[in-house]
Design a protein around this motif. Sequence first.
Motif, PDB file in Angstrom:
ATOM      1  N   PRO A  15     -41.592   9.788 -22.187  1.00 36.00           N
ATOM      2  CA  PRO A  15     -42.513   9.776 -21.050  1.00 36.00           C
ATOM      3  C   PRO A  15     -41.822   9.232 -19.802  1.00 36.00           C
ATOM      4  N   THR A  16     -42.054   9.885 -18.716  1.00 32.95           N
ATOM      5  CA  THR A  16     -41.456   9.469 -17.449  1.00 32.95           C
ATOM      6  C   THR A  16     -42.175   8.237 -16.915  1.00 32.95           C
ATOM      7  N   ARG A  17     -41.369   7.216 -16.484  1.00 37.26           N
ATOM      8  CA  ARG A  17     -41.967   6.014 -15.926  1.00 37.26           C
ATOM      9  C   ARG A  17     -42.505   6.303 -14.535  1.00 37.26           C
ATOM     10  N   THR A  18     -43.637   5.749 -14.258  1.00 38.29           N
ATOM     11  CA  THR A  18     -44.231   5.940 -12.940  1.00 38.29           C
ATOM     12  C   THR A  18     -43.599   4.975 -11.946  1.00 38.29           C
ATOM     13  N   PHE A  20     -45.199   3.012 -10.107  1.00 39.23           N
ATOM     14  CA  PHE A  20     -45.914   1.739 -10.259  1.00 39.23           C
ATOM     15  C   PHE A  20     -45.264   0.876 -11.332  1.00 39.23           C
ATOM     16  N   GLN A  21     -44.884   1.489 -12.462  1.00 44.07           N
ATOM     17  CA  GLN A  21     -44.244   0.743 -13.548  1.00 44.07           C
ATOM     18  C   GLN A  21     -42.903   0.167 -13.108  1.00 44.07           C
ATOM     19  N   PHE A  27     -40.943  -6.523  -9.927  1.00 48.90           N
ATOM     20  CA  PHE A  27     -41.687  -7.715  -9.493  1.00 48.90           C
ATOM     21  C   PHE A  27     -41.599  -8.808 -10.547  1.00 48.90           C
ATOM     22  N   VAL A  28     -41.773  -8.448 -11.817  1.00 48.19           N
ATOM     23  CA  VAL A  28     -41.705  -9.433 -12.900  1.00 48.19           C
ATOM     24  C   VAL A  28     -40.319 -10.076 -12.959  1.00 48.19           C
TER      25      VAL A  28
END
Length: 214
Positions: A15-18, A20-21, A27-28
């Motif tokens: 699955p392709t990461r968005t 946002f992810q 950020f984390v």
Amino acid sequence: MRAKPEKAIVTQEKPTRTIFQEYAEAFVVAVILAIIIRAVLVQAFKIPSSSMEPTLLVGDHILVNKFIYGLRIPFTDERWPRFKDPKRGDVIVFIYPEDRTKDFIKRVVAVGGETIEIQNKKVLINGKEPPEHYGHFFSNVMLPGDMNPRDNMPPVKVPEGTVFVMGDNRDFSHDSRFWGFVPIEDIKGEAFIIYYSGKDFEQVRWNRFLKIIR
């Protein structure tokens, strides 16, 4: 002779990461790095009073080197790695002895084993007046020692493992003259640079940006 049919190999598409992810992961990571840096390397403080003038002004934002004197090993009084010991002239942030929920910033004036006294606004270390560019008495009023230790203080020997601190603005500083010595284990670090200066965004002191603290 018939050719054997080739087996079709099917691979499951990841699955392709968005976007946002990806931003969330960045950020984390940034938060984790900030926590590590704050806990181990440097910490930011804001100057709230005039006790360190003219070296530090109200509204100066400074960075403090937290590992220069060594990081405190939990449940012990040991520090490691210790690059140097606090010395006379260092500007340090430490836990205020009379209220351990507060941090103070002052300058080291005498270290363990030295004798300090004040005679008519003159600071003497081991009986001699050391050269210093930072300490200033601005008031012409002279207070007797039996009334207030600001301008006159009898000789006291600094215990080993502690330092005697004073503000550079010596007429308006609540420091070791009044409440005693600072244990080395309570020192959080050495102030080394001003990264921003101003009481608000309309009173920015651009000439103080990135000024080394001496």
